[in-house]
Design an enzyme around this catalytic site. Structure first.
Site, PDB file in Angstrom:
ATOM      1  N   LYS A  52       0.884  -1.048   0.037  1.00 15.81           N
ATOM      2  CA  LYS A  52       0.025   0.074  -0.150  1.00 15.81           C
ATOM      3  C   LYS A  52       1.011   1.101  -0.139  1.00 15.81           C
ATOM      4  O   LYS A  52       1.860   1.075  -0.633  1.00 15.81           O
ATOM      5  CB  LYS A  52      -0.916  -0.017   1.069  1.00 15.81           C
ATOM      6  CG  LYS A  52      -1.846  -1.237   1.170  1.00 15.81           C
ATOM      7  CD  LYS A  52      -2.957  -1.334   2.266  1.00 15.81           C
ATOM      8  CE  LYS A  52      -3.475  -2.558   2.430  1.00 15.81           C
ATOM      9  NZ  LYS A  52      -5.031  -2.571   2.968  1.00 15.81           N
ATOM     10  N   HIS A  83      -8.584  -2.606  -6.523  1.00 15.42           N
ATOM     11  CA  HIS A  83      -8.557  -2.768  -4.981  1.00 15.42           C
ATOM     12  C   HIS A  83      -9.631  -2.112  -4.368  1.00 15.42           C
ATOM     13  O   HIS A  83     -10.064  -1.009  -4.804  1.00 15.42           O
ATOM     14  CB  HIS A  83      -7.226  -2.388  -4.422  1.00 15.42           C
ATOM     15  CG  HIS A  83      -6.950  -2.917  -2.959  1.00 15.42           C
ATOM     16  ND1 HIS A  83      -7.743  -2.165  -1.788  1.00 15.42           N
ATOM     17  CD2 HIS A  83      -6.345  -3.888  -2.567  1.00 15.42           C
ATOM     18  CE1 HIS A  83      -7.001  -2.863  -0.710  1.00 15.42           C
ATOM     19  NE2 HIS A  83      -6.323  -3.815  -0.972  1.00 15.42           N
ATOM     20  N   GLU A  86      -9.837  -0.166  -1.781  1.00 13.42           N
ATOM     21  CA  GLU A  86      -9.363   1.143  -1.398  1.00 13.42           C
ATOM     22  C   GLU A  86      -9.469   2.017  -2.659  1.00 13.42           C
ATOM     23  O   GLU A  86      -9.753   3.399  -2.354  1.00 13.42           O
ATOM     24  CB  GLU A  86      -8.061   0.947  -0.780  1.00 13.42           C
ATOM     25  CG  GLU A  86      -8.109   0.476   0.846  1.00 13.42           C
ATOM     26  CD  GLU A  86      -6.851  -0.343   1.332  1.00 13.42           C
ATOM     27  OE1 GLU A  86      -5.585  -0.186   0.707  1.00 13.42           O
ATOM     28  OE2 GLU A  86      -6.839  -0.835   2.064  1.00 13.42           O
ATOM     29  N   GLU A  97     -11.725 -10.450  -1.593  1.00 16.79           N
ATOM     30  CA  GLU A  97     -11.532  -9.591  -0.469  1.00 16.79           C
ATOM     31  C   GLU A  97     -12.648  -8.705   0.169  1.00 16.79           C
ATOM     32  O   GLU A  97     -13.197  -7.938  -0.384  1.00 16.79           O
ATOM     33  CB  GLU A  97     -10.281  -8.564  -0.687  1.00 16.79           C
ATOM     34  CG  GLU A  97      -9.131  -9.056  -1.127  1.00 16.79           C
ATOM     35  CD  GLU A  97      -7.938  -8.084  -0.978  1.00 16.79           C
ATOM     36  OE1 GLU A  97      -7.054  -8.524  -0.256  1.00 16.79           O
ATOM     37  OE2 GLU A  97      -8.056  -6.926  -1.276  1.00 16.79           O
ATOM     38  N   GLY A 114      -7.740  -5.082   6.671  1.00 19.78           N
ATOM     39  CA  GLY A 114      -7.015  -4.091   7.820  1.00 19.78           C
ATOM     40  C   GLY A 114      -7.843  -4.218   8.893  1.00 19.78           C
ATOM     41  O   GLY A 114      -7.650  -3.072   9.768  1.00 19.78           O
TER      42      GLY A 114
HETATM   43  C1  PEP Z   1      -5.132  -6.026   1.198  1.00 20.66           C
HETATM   44  O1  PEP Z   1      -4.553  -5.021   1.072  1.00 20.66           O
HETATM   45  O2  PEP Z   1      -5.489  -6.284  -0.023  1.00 20.66           O
HETATM   46  C2  PEP Z   1      -5.416  -6.402   2.162  1.00 20.66           C
HETATM   47  C3  PEP Z   1      -5.993  -7.652   2.351  1.00 20.66           C
HETATM   48  O3  PEP Z   1      -5.041  -6.058   3.657  1.00 20.66           O
HETATM   49  P1  PEP Z   1      -4.800  -6.769   5.009  1.00 20.66           P
HETATM   50  O4  PEP Z   1      -4.289  -7.869   5.009  1.00 20.66           O
HETATM   51  O5  PEP Z   1      -4.126  -5.471   5.870  1.00 20.66           O
HETATM   52  O6  PEP Z   1      -6.195  -6.786   5.528  1.00 20.66           O
END
Ligand code: PEP
Length: 255
Positions: free
Chosen positions: A15, A99, A101, A171, A177
């Protein structure tokens, strides 16, 4: 192809962390923490910030491939601040696209992700396409419909040969996070549904070779729960990828 014959892929998403110097150090420490045999059995991908790619490439000396965390779909032009596929090709084999984010903070739509996926393949970059539902969507029972829409819109028009190489990262947004995770079987149900969608788009052969990762608070302790699932072929790791020993434990769980 079975889960046993798909090579696991564990990607480190750093990130917006690390200066270029810190990234070089982290890359060296990460490679040193992962035994050579583990790196042979598992594809380990480091995704540092753009401006650290060159330094990380030098630091890892070919031990692991690199990925970018995003890119624009145009090859060049008046797009201030953007990074194109042609700029990434010298350093990267992979590129993370869509992603959560990027979707949440930068307004990326399914259509944007689609254009980026097509551009990645056109430039011989392998996309790691991220999909996942919010907590509200999960609680409303909309996980499958939402993720299916994201997958279909990202991948339509992609050829079976390209689909065979794609990496999809499931995800759940509420797990990123936060320290919360889906259960292994729950995550596998969504991964299996994603594989069926890939089959519907590009056929069974492509679907059996495409790799599907789980992401969301994966760490050295919980990684095995996900990586032992039949339709989960790896992990996309954020926070824990900033700690070399922890990340190495996740890679170990993928063997
Ligand atoms: C990600 O950045 O895709 C992620 C899954 O982050 P984290 O492992 O911190 O949850």
């Amino acid at each position: 192809m079975t889960a046993q014959s798909r090579k696991p892929i564990v990607a480190a998403n750093w990130k917006m962390h690390t200066t270029p110097g810190q990234a070089r150090d982290l890359a060296s420490q990460t490679v040193a923490a992962i035994p050579t045999a583990a790196r042979a059995a598992v594809e380990v991908v480091l995704c540092p910030p753009f401006i650290a790619l060159e330094g990380v490439r030098d630091a890892v000396e070919g031990a692991v491939p690199l990925g970018a965390q995003n890119m624009y779909w145009q090859a060049e032009g008046a797009y201030t601040g953007e990074i194109s596929p042609t700029m990434l090709v010298p350093w990267c084999r992979y590129v993370i696209l869509g992603h959560s984010e990027r979707r949440q903070y930068f307004g990326e739509t399914n259509h944007d992700v689609h254009l980026k996926v097509r551009a990645a393949f056109a430039h011989n970059l392998t996309p790691i396409v991220c999909v996942g539902e919010s907590l509200a969507q999960r609680e409303a029972g909309e996980t499958h419909a939402w993720v299916a829409l994201q997958v279909r819109e990202a991948l339509h028009g992609v050829s079976p040969d390209q689909l065979a190489t794609v990496v999809l990262a499931y995800e759940p947004i509420w797990a990123i996070g936060t320290g919360k995770t889906a259960s292994g079987p729950d995550a596998n149900t969504v991964a299996a549904m994603i594989r069926e969608l890939v089959a519907a788009i590009g056929g069974d052969t492509a679907a059996q070779s495409a790799r599907i990762q789980y992401g969301g608070s994966v760490n050295g302790t919980n990684a095995a729960e996900f990586l032992s699932q039949p339709d989960i072929d790896g992990a996309l790791v954020g926070g824990a990828s900033l700690k070399p020993e922890e990340f190495a434990r996740i890679v170990g769980a993928a063997i």
